[in-house]
Design a protein around this motif. Structure first.
Motif, PDB file in Angstrom:
ATOM      1  N   LEU A 135      56.578  29.985  25.951  1.00 53.63           N
ATOM      2  CA  LEU A 135      55.557  31.091  26.077  1.00 53.63           C
ATOM      3  C   LEU A 135      56.168  32.316  25.868  1.00 53.63           C
ATOM      4  CD1 LEU A 135      53.344  29.442  28.632  1.00 53.63           C
ATOM      5  CD2 LEU A 135      52.906  29.808  26.340  1.00 53.63           C
ATOM      6  N   LEU A 158      54.968  26.869  18.223  1.00 56.16           N
ATOM      7  CA  LEU A 158      54.593  26.116  19.389  1.00 56.16           C
ATOM      8  C   LEU A 158      54.489  24.397  19.169  1.00 56.16           C
ATOM      9  CD1 LEU A 158      52.201  28.437  21.201  1.00 56.16           C
ATOM     10  CD2 LEU A 158      54.655  27.843  21.695  1.00 56.16           C
ATOM     11  N   LEU A 207      47.500  26.426  27.780  1.00 56.96           N
ATOM     12  CA  LEU A 207      48.946  26.911  27.965  1.00 56.96           C
ATOM     13  C   LEU A 207      49.718  26.212  28.977  1.00 56.96           C
ATOM     14  CD1 LEU A 207      48.285  30.929  28.077  1.00 56.96           C
ATOM     15  CD2 LEU A 207      49.002  29.327  26.323  1.00 56.96           C
ATOM     16  N   SER A 208      48.973  25.208  29.676  1.00 54.62           N
ATOM     17  CA  SER A 208      49.764  24.332  30.700  1.00 54.62           C
ATOM     18  C   SER A 208      50.793  23.388  29.959  1.00 54.62           C
ATOM     19  CB  SER A 208      49.136  23.893  31.629  1.00 54.62           C
ATOM     20  OG  SER A 208      47.986  23.006  31.015  1.00 54.62           O
TER      21      SER A 208
END
Length: 138
Positions: free
Chosen positions: A80, A107, A72-73
């Motif tokens: 997000l 994404l 997720l970084s």
């Protein structure tokens, strides 16, 4: 003084500077570059000693976990948040599977768009550099 010189081997003519001018230019470019490197080292003298010792310590073995660790970084907070909104829309598992498919496309879509956008000027720049190699040799 300077003189006008023609290079018949490469079919070009130009002004040739005398040795004193060339020496001054080389010295100046070397001195200016070295000066900026030394100016860049000045902050290191004022850096706290405790922090310097921490940087010199060996890195810990194993995975480093923190707030920016994991897959997720790689995403922006706005991406997000949009993903969370899509998942919160309907809590049923079947719907969430469909949303997960859309989410993966969402994404991946933005980074791919950025890659295409930034590759276009990069390719143009590379072509200009390759075409300009002959001029750089003068």
């Amino acid at each position: 003084g300077s003189s006008f010189v023609c290079h018949l081997a490469i079919d070009s003519c130009g002004v040739r500077q005398n040795d004193d001018v060339v020496r001054v230019l080389r010295f100046s470019f070397g001195l200016v570059s070295g000066g900026f490197i030394l100016i860049g080292l000045v902050p290191l003298f004022f850096f706290p000693e405790a922090d310097m010792a921490k940087f010199r310590a060996p890195l810990p073995r194993g995975p480093l976990l923190g707030p920016n660790a994991g897959i997720l970084s790689y995403f922006w907070p706005s991406e997000l948040r949009a993903a969370v909104k899509m998942l919160e829309a309907d809590p049923r598992p079947i719907v969430q599977q469909e949303v997960a498919k859309e989410l993966s496309g969402f994404l991946l879509n933005w980074p791919l768009q950025m890659i295409v956008i930034f590759m276009l000027p990069f390719c143009v720049g590379m072509v200009l550099i390759v075409l300009g190699f002959e001029d750089l040799g003068d």
